[in-house]
Design a protein around this motif. Structure first.
Motif, mmCIF file in Angstrom:
data_model
loop_
_atom_site.group_PDB
_atom_site.id
_atom_site.type_symbol
_atom_site.label_atom_id
_atom_site.label_comp_id
_atom_site.label_asym_id
_atom_site.label_seq_id
_atom_site.Cartn_x
_atom_site.Cartn_y
_atom_site.Cartn_z
ATOM 1 N N LEU A 27 -6.166 8.409 35.237
ATOM 2 C CA LEU A 27 -7.393 8.045 34.518
ATOM 3 C C LEU A 27 -8.402 7.350 35.422
ATOM 4 C CD1 LEU A 27 -6.010 6.852 31.085
ATOM 5 C CD2 LEU A 27 -7.338 8.907 31.563
ATOM 6 N N ARG A 28 -7.927 6.474 36.314
ATOM 7 C CA ARG A 28 -8.847 5.809 37.250
ATOM 8 C C ARG A 28 -9.525 6.834 38.153
ATOM 9 N NH1 ARG A 28 -5.003 0.983 38.677
ATOM 10 N NH2 ARG A 28 -5.675 -0.496 37.092
ATOM 11 N N LYS A 29 -8.756 7.774 38.674
ATOM 12 C CA LYS A 29 -9.304 8.804 39.551
ATOM 13 C C LYS A 29 -10.320 9.663 38.797
ATOM 14 C CE LYS A 29 -7.884 12.606 42.511
ATOM 15 N NZ LYS A 29 -6.771 13.446 42.935
ATOM 16 N N TRP A 30 -9.992 10.035 37.565
ATOM 17 C CA TRP A 30 -10.886 10.854 36.739
ATOM 18 C C TRP A 30 -12.172 10.112 36.438
ATOM 19 C CZ3 TRP A 30 -12.532 10.058 31.620
ATOM 20 C CH2 TRP A 30 -13.180 11.142 31.038
ATOM 21 N N PHE A 31 -12.063 8.809 36.129
ATOM 22 C CA PHE A 31 -13.223 8.021 35.733
ATOM 23 C C PHE A 31 -14.185 7.800 36.895
ATOM 24 C CE2 PHE A 31 -15.337 3.976 34.594
ATOM 25 C CZ PHE A 31 -15.961 4.411 33.440
ATOM 26 N N THR A 32 -13.669 7.688 38.112
ATOM 27 C CA THR A 32 -14.520 7.414 39.263
ATOM 28 C C THR A 32 -15.017 8.674 39.958
ATOM 29 O OG1 THR A 32 -12.589 7.210 40.696
ATOM 30 C CG2 THR A 32 -13.448 5.189 39.723
ATOM 31 N N SER A 33 -14.678 9.848 39.435
ATOM 32 C CA SER A 33 -15.153 11.078 40.064
ATOM 33 C C SER A 33 -16.670 11.209 39.871
ATOM 34 C CB SER A 33 -14.430 12.287 39.477
ATOM 35 O OG SER A 33 -14.806 12.482 38.139
ATOM 36 N N PRO A 34 -17.363 11.861 40.796
ATOM 37 C CA PRO A 34 -18.821 11.955 40.723
ATOM 38 C C PRO A 34 -19.322 12.708 39.487
ATOM 39 C CG PRO A 34 -18.000 12.908 42.785
ATOM 40 C CD PRO A 34 -16.818 12.474 41.994
ATOM 41 N N GLU A 35 -18.506 13.584 38.928
ATOM 42 C CA GLU A 35 -18.948 14.335 37.754
ATOM 43 C C GLU A 35 -19.023 13.460 36.514
ATOM 44 O OE1 GLU A 35 -15.903 15.603 39.288
ATOM 45 O OE2 GLU A 35 -17.145 16.593 40.773
ATOM 46 N N ARG A 36 -18.352 12.312 36.537
ATOM 47 C CA ARG A 36 -18.302 11.437 35.370
ATOM 48 C C ARG A 36 -19.347 10.337 35.500
ATOM 49 N NH1 ARG A 36 -16.420 14.571 32.004
ATOM 50 N NH2 ARG A 36 -14.628 15.643 32.786
ATOM 51 N N SER A 37 -20.590 10.645 35.233
ATOM 52 C CA SER A 37 -21.637 9.640 35.250
ATOM 53 C C SER A 37 -22.271 9.576 33.869
ATOM 54 C CB SER A 37 -22.693 9.985 36.303
ATOM 55 O OG SER A 37 -23.372 11.170 35.931
ATOM 56 N N VAL A 38 -23.001 8.516 33.633
ATOM 57 C CA VAL A 38 -23.643 8.348 32.330
ATOM 58 C C VAL A 38 -24.674 9.451 32.111
ATOM 59 C CG1 VAL A 38 -25.110 6.805 30.979
ATOM 60 C CG2 VAL A 38 -23.246 5.865 32.334
ATOM 61 N N GLN A 39 -25.440 9.767 33.143
ATOM 62 C CA GLN A 39 -26.470 10.790 33.010
ATOM 63 C C GLN A 39 -25.860 12.143 32.707
ATOM 64 O OE1 GLN A 39 -26.180 8.790 35.687
ATOM 65 N NE2 GLN A 39 -27.992 7.497 35.665
ATOM 66 N N ASN A 40 -24.810 12.495 33.416
ATOM 67 C CA ASN A 40 -24.163 13.788 33.211
ATOM 68 C C ASN A 40 -23.558 13.875 31.815
ATOM 69 O OD1 ASN A 40 -23.306 16.341 33.827
ATOM 70 N ND2 ASN A 40 -21.495 15.677 34.939
ATOM 71 N N SER A 41 -22.912 12.816 31.376
ATOM 72 C CA SER A 41 -22.325 12.801 30.040
ATOM 73 C C SER A 41 -23.404 12.906 28.974
ATOM 74 C CB SER A 41 -21.519 11.523 29.832
ATOM 75 O OG SER A 41 -20.433 11.488 30.721
ATOM 76 N N PHE A 42 -24.522 12.218 29.190
ATOM 77 C CA PHE A 42 -25.636 12.265 28.235
ATOM 78 C C PHE A 42 -26.194 13.680 28.139
ATOM 79 C CE2 PHE A 42 -30.201 11.992 27.370
ATOM 80 C CZ PHE A 42 -30.174 11.386 26.130
ATOM 81 N N LEU A 43 -26.414 14.320 29.276
ATOM 82 C CA LEU A 43 -26.967 15.678 29.273
ATOM 83 C C LEU A 43 -26.007 16.669 28.625
ATOM 84 C CD1 LEU A 43 -28.703 15.861 32.753
ATOM 85 C CD2 LEU A 43 -29.768 15.709 30.501
ATOM 86 N N CYS A 44 -24.726 16.509 28.874
ATOM 87 C CA CYS A 44 -23.745 17.390 28.231
ATOM 88 C C CYS A 44 -23.756 17.186 26.715
ATOM 89 C CB CYS A 44 -22.351 17.127 28.787
ATOM 90 S SG CYS A 44 -22.126 17.739 30.461
ATOM 91 N N GLY A 45 -23.876 15.949 26.279
ATOM 92 C CA GLY A 45 -23.941 15.663 24.851
ATOM 93 C C GLY A 45 -25.189 16.232 24.212
ATOM 94 N N VAL A 46 -26.327 16.112 24.901
ATOM 95 C CA VAL A 46 -27.583 16.659 24.384
ATOM 96 C C VAL A 46 -27.495 18.176 24.283
ATOM 97 C CG1 VAL A 46 -30.027 17.014 24.937
ATOM 98 C CG2 VAL A 46 -29.023 14.736 25.139
ATOM 99 N N ALA A 47 -26.963 18.816 25.307
ATOM 100 C CA ALA A 47 -26.835 20.273 25.287
ATOM 101 C C ALA A 47 -25.909 20.719 24.155
ATOM 102 C CB ALA A 47 -26.309 20.767 26.635
ATOM 103 N N TYR A 48 -24.848 19.981 23.941
ATOM 104 C CA TYR A 48 -23.902 20.321 22.874
ATOM 105 C C TYR A 48 -24.589 20.205 21.513
ATOM 106 C CZ TYR A 48 -19.789 20.095 19.878
ATOM 107 O OH TYR A 48 -18.877 20.316 18.900
#
Length: 66
Positions: A27-48
């Motif tokens: 989980l630590r490794k997954w959370f700190t990966s570059p793909e897991r950012s607030v901006q990316n999560s927000f854009l994925c949520g908006v697109a969904y």
């Protein structure tokens, strides 16, 4: 004389400890990966949500065309 006691169910303590340690590290490794950012999560949520809304509009339009 035989014992009627049942063996304990579930994983043993060392096995459980190893599983938890491995899970936390994953989980630590997954959370700190570059793909897991607030901006990316927000854009994925908006697109969904936008896709959900667009699908709803198409369904309403199809129903209204009948």
């Amino acid at each position: 004389m035989q014992s009627n006691a049942k063996p304990p169910r579930g994983p043993s303590a060392p096995r459980l400890n190893k599983a938890l340690t491995t899970g936390v590290a994953h989980l630590r490794k997954w959370f700190t990966s570059p793909e897991r950012s607030v901006q990316n999560s927000f854009l994925c949520g908006v697109a969904y949500r936008f896709g959900d809304f667009a699908a709803g509009l198409v369904i309403v339009w199809l129903i209204a065309q009948r």
